[in-house]
Design an enzyme around this catalytic site. Structure first.
Site, PDB file in Angstrom:
ATOM      1  N   ASP A 186       0.824  -1.164  -0.019  1.00  0.00           N
ATOM      2  CA  ASP A 186      -0.028   0.037  -0.046  1.00  0.00           C
ATOM      3  C   ASP A 186       0.902   1.210   0.094  1.00  0.00           C
ATOM      4  O   ASP A 186       1.363   1.504   1.081  1.00  0.00           O
ATOM      5  CB  ASP A 186      -0.845  -0.079   1.222  1.00  0.00           C
ATOM      6  CG  ASP A 186      -1.846   1.210   1.193  1.00  0.00           C
ATOM      7  OD1 ASP A 186      -2.229   2.066   0.460  1.00  0.00           O
ATOM      8  OD2 ASP A 186      -2.021   1.662   2.479  1.00  0.00           O
ATOM      9  N   ASP A 188      -2.234   5.982  -5.126  1.00  0.00           N
ATOM     10  CA  ASP A 188      -2.358   5.124  -4.030  1.00  0.00           C
ATOM     11  C   ASP A 188      -2.689   3.592  -4.113  1.00  0.00           C
ATOM     12  O   ASP A 188      -3.770   3.676  -5.020  1.00  0.00           O
ATOM     13  CB  ASP A 188      -3.461   5.876  -3.111  1.00  0.00           C
ATOM     14  CG  ASP A 188      -3.501   4.824  -1.635  1.00  0.00           C
ATOM     15  OD1 ASP A 188      -2.766   3.860  -1.618  1.00  0.00           O
ATOM     16  OD2 ASP A 188      -4.513   5.241  -1.129  1.00  0.00           O
TER      17      ASP A 188
END
Length: 406
Positions: free
Chosen positions: A100, A286
């Site tokens: 992530d 992201d």
């Protein structure tokens, strides 16, 4: 001469490009919808409700979980799909994690976790690891659709053949949200800047750089359009880029704030007309967010422009028969246009014998004292190979090379 050759060989082996295959799974939202549980889940898991329900369980020394703070480290936890394998401890204990770029912490469930969600996932057994070092400090991470509490520790981490010594990580002992029950992955490995971390210490990729395990302070992501039983659904490459997976040139964008991988966005255009961010915005690149997110007013207007209508679950639905007539949406970053067609920004899901089309845009308010902020999640990153360069604090984007559609 033999010793010199051996030294050169060992140096080459210890500093290399390392590829981690990524798998795709049905998102938490998709699984709940298929089981007819999504409506009940959304009613019961609004961020403020979660914070108040579990406020008595939150230590006062855990600022990230105090009442009223609702920032998410993974902004769309329920739609995260791509994950890969790591191992912790000596001997190795394997876990699946989301890699992530929107968070900085590494955590996995602990064998001492008291939540039902932990029982359905692989749990770290500290007592079985010869290299484990107990820390004892507490941490908490709040995800909006779920949060967790745990304790900090250090151990040997292995990713794709690389061995990172004395890596700080979190052992979660309390995962109250049902979203963790449904998740296929065990934990999260954050790859943002250290300033976002809730767990004190050095994050994973910074440790790789410090221990000279990668050729360059660079990692890159390729996300495929479709799942396959025989091929990985994507790739995380540590130490550089894979030229076979993108079509040049690479366009570089300076990081504007060292927290998220945040870059300047000039505007957002619909069918060539600049309609959003007329004075510029910030965009967060992201991999932990599946959709493209933006300020509520902008996203609601964008949904209207692409013909999306809200469902009773708060999602935006589009008539699948109209896809060919929908407008293109273009994100202008540092003077470069990145265009998505309707086939690229619409998510198709099959429920029973019926196919449904959902908008790939979502409203999320990220509180900022500067420009409005958008999130370029996997809907965008599937079409553009993304490169994260910590040496020069920049993000590179190039057209992803996908195999032709059958």
């Amino acid at each position: 001469m033999f010793r010199l050759l051996l030294l050169l060989f060992l140096t080459w082996m210890s500093s290399a490009l390392v590829s981690i295959p990524l798998r795709r799974t049905r998102s938490i939202r998709t699984r709940l919808r298929a089981d007819g549980l999504l409506n009940e889940f959304l009613k019961d898991h609004a961020p403020d409700m979660i914070n108040r329900r579990y406020a008595q369980c939150i230590p006062s020394s855990t600022p990230s979980l105090r009442l009223g703070r609702t920032s998410e480290r993974i902004y769309n936890f329920m739609d995260a799909q791509f994950y890969g394998e790591i191992s912790l401890g000596t001997p190795e204990q394997n876990f699946s994690v989301i890699f992530d770029t929107g968070s900085a912490d590494l955590w996995v469930p602990s064998t001492y976790c008291i939540s039902e969600a932990c029982a359905l996932h692989r749990r770290f057994k500290a007592f079985k690891s010869a290299s484990f070092r107990h820390d004892g400090r507490r941490f908490g991470i709040y995800y909006g659709s779920g949060h967790l509490l745990g304790t900090m520790a250090k151990d040997t981490l292995k990713i794709g053949g690389l061995t990172i010594l004395n890596q700080e990580f979190g052992e979660s002992v309390y995962e109250p949200s049902e979203s963790f029950l449904t998740a296929k992955f065990d934990g999260v490995l954050g790859m943002s800047y250290q300033s976002l971390a809730e767990i004190l210490g050095t994050n994973v990729f910074d440790n790789m750089i410090a221990q000279k395990l990668v050729d360059q302070p660079v990692f890159s992501f390729y996300l495929s359009r479709k799942s396959s039983r025989t091929k990985p659904a994507g790739e995380l490459l540590l130490g550089g880029t894979n030229e076979a997976l993108y079509i040049g040139p690479i366009n570089w964008h300076p990081v504007t704030a060292k927290g998220y991988w945040q870059i300047k966005m000039d505007s957002v255009a619909v069918q060539g007309v600049n309609l959003f961010c007329p004075s510029g915005c910030q965009a967060i690149v992201d991999t932990g967010t599946s959709l493209i997110a933006g300020p509520t007013n902008d996203i609601l207007r964008l949904q209207q422009l692409i013909g999306a209508t809200p469902s009773n679950l708060g999602e935006f639905v589009i008539d699948c028969a109209r896809l060919s007539s929908l407008p293109q949406v273009t994100f202008v970053l540092n003077g470069t246009e990145y265009t998505l067609t309707s086939e690229q920004y619409i998510r198709k899901e099959t429920l029973g014998k019926n196919e449904f089309c959902f908008s790939g845009f979502q409203a999320v308010e990220i509180f900022s004292s500067t420009d409005p902020q958008w999130i370029l999640g996997d809907v965008f990153l599937t079409e553009y190979y993304s490169i994260f360069d910590k040496g020069y604090d920049r993000v590179g984007l190039a057209r992803a090379r996908h195999p032709p559609e059958p």
